[in-house]
Design an enzyme around this catalytic site. Structure first.
Site, PDB file in Angstrom:
ATOM      1  N   THR A  11     121.515 105.368  -4.211  1.00 39.40           N
ATOM      2  CA  THR A  11     121.677 104.977  -2.583  1.00 39.40           C
ATOM      3  C   THR A  11     122.935 105.266  -1.865  1.00 39.40           C
ATOM      4  O   THR A  11     123.057 105.717  -0.717  1.00 39.40           O
ATOM      5  CB  THR A  11     121.255 103.363  -2.409  1.00 39.40           C
ATOM      6  OG1 THR A  11     119.984 103.182  -2.877  1.00 39.40           O
ATOM      7  CG2 THR A  11     121.608 102.946  -1.150  1.00 39.40           C
TER       8      THR A  11
HETATM    9  N1  LIG Z   1     120.717 100.623  -4.651  1.00 41.73           N
HETATM   10  C1  LIG Z   1     120.324 101.700  -5.343  1.00 41.73           C
HETATM   11  O1  LIG Z   1     121.109 102.560  -5.870  1.00 41.73           O
HETATM   12  C2  LIG Z   1     118.889 101.695  -5.677  1.00 41.73           C
HETATM   13  C3  LIG Z   1     118.611 103.102  -5.752  1.00 41.73           C
HETATM   14  N2  LIG Z   1     117.425 103.455  -5.304  1.00 41.73           N
HETATM   15  C4  LIG Z   1     119.015 103.498  -7.345  1.00 41.73           C
HETATM   16  O2  LIG Z   1     119.356 104.732  -7.600  1.00 41.73           O
HETATM   17  O3  LIG Z   1     119.046 102.870  -8.276  1.00 41.73           O
END
Ligand SMILES: NC(=O)C[C@H](N)C(=O)O
Length: 161
Positions: A11
């Protein structure tokens, strides 16, 4: 000592996933976040993966470890998705690499105005300059040692155990 930054996706770089499917492709480079924040610290940066951390596996973790070992800096900032950040910290911690390694990420997409990415990066970079060798997670304005950290998925916070 120069800081070396290794980025792996998540993210913090704007990777947007829902139910393991990518929603959009607009991303942001860690380098751009840092230059927007006027970071003057000497650093080098390499992007080695572009994954939501749910897809990071042990082969990827081997690659991360190799990149850390082969770099001549003793101060490593690793940017990583939050979901499996603890697992990667534990993997690296067990290798006892004798460098200071700090992992950080973001809960809000790095491409959004209200992202926590610049704060987390600044906080992690500052921590990196003063911490003893070891593996740490710098999230939620707190530094956690790899040996006693867990992620609370209910409230998106890292906690000591
Ligand atoms: N907040 C994040 O990074 C979650 C993300 N989708 C991850 O790569 O784990």
């Amino acid at each position: 000592m120069r800081t070396h930054i290794i980025s792996t996706g998540g993210t913090i770089e704007g990777l947007d996933y829902e139910n393991l499917n990518q929603k959009q492709t607009t991303t942001v480079a860690i380098d751009d976040i840092l230059s927007n924040a006027r970071v003057a610290l000497k650093y080098t940066i390499e992007k080695i993966l572009n994954k939501d951390s749910r897809f990071i596996n042990d082969d990827d973790r081997e690659l991360i470890a190799e990149k850390i070992k082969s770099n001549d800096s003793d101060k490593i900032l690793l940017t990583h998705g939050t979901i499996t950040m603890v697992e990667t910290a534990q993997f690296l911690g067990r290798l006892a690499l004798n460098k200071t390694i700090v992992l950080t990420g973001a809960f809000i997409l790095g491409t959004k105005k209200n992202t926590d990415a610049p704060f987390n990066l600044g906080f992690a970079l500052s921590a990196l300059q003063i911490l003893e060798p070891g593996v740490y997670i710098a999230m939620n304005g707190t530094i956690f040692n790899w040996v006693n950290v867990k992620k609370n998925n209910q409230n998106n916070r890292f906690e000591s155990i």
